[in-house]
Design a protein around this motif. Structure first.
Motif, PDB file in Angstrom:
ATOM      1  N   ASP A  93     -20.405  10.618  -5.727  1.00  0.00           N
ATOM      2  CA  ASP A  93     -19.748  11.080  -6.917  1.00  0.00           C
ATOM      3  C   ASP A  93     -18.639  12.064  -6.699  1.00  0.00           C
ATOM      4  O   ASP A  93     -18.653  13.219  -6.029  1.00  0.00           O
ATOM      5  CB  ASP A  93     -20.804  11.880  -8.029  1.00  0.00           C
ATOM      6  N   VAL A  94     -17.496  11.583  -7.040  1.00  0.00           N
ATOM      7  CA  VAL A  94     -15.984  12.433  -6.787  1.00  0.00           C
ATOM      8  C   VAL A  94     -15.852  13.186  -8.251  1.00  0.00           C
ATOM      9  O   VAL A  94     -16.227  12.801  -9.274  1.00  0.00           O
ATOM     10  CB  VAL A  94     -15.016  11.372  -6.473  1.00  0.00           C
ATOM     11  N   LYS A  95     -15.464  14.584  -7.818  1.00  0.00           N
ATOM     12  CA  LYS A  95     -15.288  15.415  -8.923  1.00  0.00           C
ATOM     13  C   LYS A  95     -14.049  16.135  -8.726  1.00  0.00           C
ATOM     14  O   LYS A  95     -14.034  16.730  -7.327  1.00  0.00           O
ATOM     15  CB  LYS A  95     -16.361  16.602  -9.420  1.00  0.00           C
ATOM     16  N   MET A  96     -13.137  16.466  -9.299  1.00  0.00           N
ATOM     17  CA  MET A  96     -12.036  17.280  -9.380  1.00  0.00           C
ATOM     18  C   MET A  96     -12.353  18.371 -10.003  1.00  0.00           C
ATOM     19  O   MET A  96     -12.375  18.406 -11.171  1.00  0.00           O
ATOM     20  CB  MET A  96     -10.557  16.469  -9.715  1.00  0.00           C
ATOM     21  N   ILE A  97     -12.240  19.722  -9.304  1.00  0.00           N
ATOM     22  CA  ILE A  97     -12.823  20.846  -9.715  1.00  0.00           C
ATOM     23  C   ILE A  97     -11.557  21.692 -10.162  1.00  0.00           C
ATOM     24  O   ILE A  97     -10.805  22.025  -9.252  1.00  0.00           O
ATOM     25  CB  ILE A  97     -13.754  21.726  -8.804  1.00  0.00           C
ATOM     26  N   PRO A  98     -11.445  22.120 -11.381  1.00  0.00           N
ATOM     27  CA  PRO A  98     -10.337  23.147 -11.616  1.00  0.00           C
ATOM     28  C   PRO A  98     -10.482  24.269 -11.005  1.00  0.00           C
ATOM     29  O   PRO A  98     -11.499  24.834 -11.158  1.00  0.00           O
ATOM     30  CB  PRO A  98     -10.062  22.973 -13.095  1.00  0.00           C
ATOM     31  N   ARG A 156     -16.849  15.719  -3.323  1.00  0.00           N
ATOM     32  CA  ARG A 156     -17.733  14.396  -3.402  1.00  0.00           C
ATOM     33  C   ARG A 156     -19.019  14.810  -2.935  1.00  0.00           C
ATOM     34  O   ARG A 156     -19.295  15.206  -1.867  1.00  0.00           O
ATOM     35  CB  ARG A 156     -17.009  13.480  -2.643  1.00  0.00           C
ATOM     36  N   LYS A 157     -19.920  14.431  -3.720  1.00  0.00           N
ATOM     37  CA  LYS A 157     -21.293  14.386  -3.579  1.00  0.00           C
ATOM     38  C   LYS A 157     -22.052  13.387  -3.142  1.00  0.00           C
ATOM     39  O   LYS A 157     -21.644  12.155  -3.773  1.00  0.00           O
ATOM     40  CB  LYS A 157     -22.147  14.988  -4.784  1.00  0.00           C
ATOM     41  N   VAL A 158     -22.700  13.282  -2.112  1.00  0.00           N
ATOM     42  CA  VAL A 158     -23.448  12.242  -1.448  1.00  0.00           C
ATOM     43  C   VAL A 158     -24.924  12.565  -1.487  1.00  0.00           C
ATOM     44  O   VAL A 158     -25.316  13.349  -0.809  1.00  0.00           O
ATOM     45  CB  VAL A 158     -23.028  11.708  -0.336  1.00  0.00           C
ATOM     46  N   GLY A 159     -25.830  11.674  -1.850  1.00  0.00           N
ATOM     47  CA  GLY A 159     -27.164  11.953  -1.858  1.00  0.00           C
ATOM     48  C   GLY A 159     -27.958  12.643  -3.307  1.00  0.00           C
ATOM     49  O   GLY A 159     -26.759  13.202  -3.951  1.00  0.00           O
TER      50      GLY A 159
END
Length: 97
Positions: free
Chosen positions: A25-30, A43-46
Motif C-alpha cells: 500500500d503506497v501512501k504519500m505522507i504530507p 509503502r507498507k508491505v504485509g
C-alpha cells in the motif's frame, strides 16, 4: 541540470519499482516544513501486528530501492515492513532547497 537529474532518477525509480515481488500500500505522507508542504513516499508491505520493520535508506542520493531485494524474504517470514524515501529522493517530492 539539477532538476533534469532529479527527474531522471525519479523516472528510473518508477521503472524499476514495477519489478518488485511484493505488493504493498503506497501512501504519500504530507510533511510541513518552513518552505511549504511536501509529500514523502511510503509503502507498507504485509500485515503483522507484532513484527514491524521500517526500512530507512541512507543519503543523500540513495532511495528505498536497494531494500527491494527484501521482498523475496520478508513476506515469507510474516514481517510487516515499510519503505520510505526522504525528501529529494525517488518518489518523494523534490524541493529546491
Amino acid at each position: 541540470m539539477k532538476s533534469w537529474f532529479a527527474l531522471l532518477i525519479a523516472t528510473l525509480a518508477l521503472l524499476t519499482s514495477n519489478t518488485t515481488l511484493a505488493g504493498g500500500d503506497v501512501k504519500m505522507i504530507p510533511v510541513q516544513t518552513p518552505k511549504g508542504t511536501f509529500e514523502v513516499y511510503t509503502r507498507k508491505v504485509g500485515d503483522n501486528p507484532k513484527i514491524k520493520l521500517l526500512l530507512l535508506h541512507g543519503g543523500p542520493g540513495a532511495t528505498h530501492e536497494y531494500f527491494e531485494i527484501l521482498d523475496q524474504y520478508l513476506p515469507a517470514q510474516d514481517i510487516e515492513y515499510y519503505y520510505y524515501d526522504q525528501l529529494g529522493s525517488a518518489f518523494s517530492d523534490q524541493p529546491d532547497e
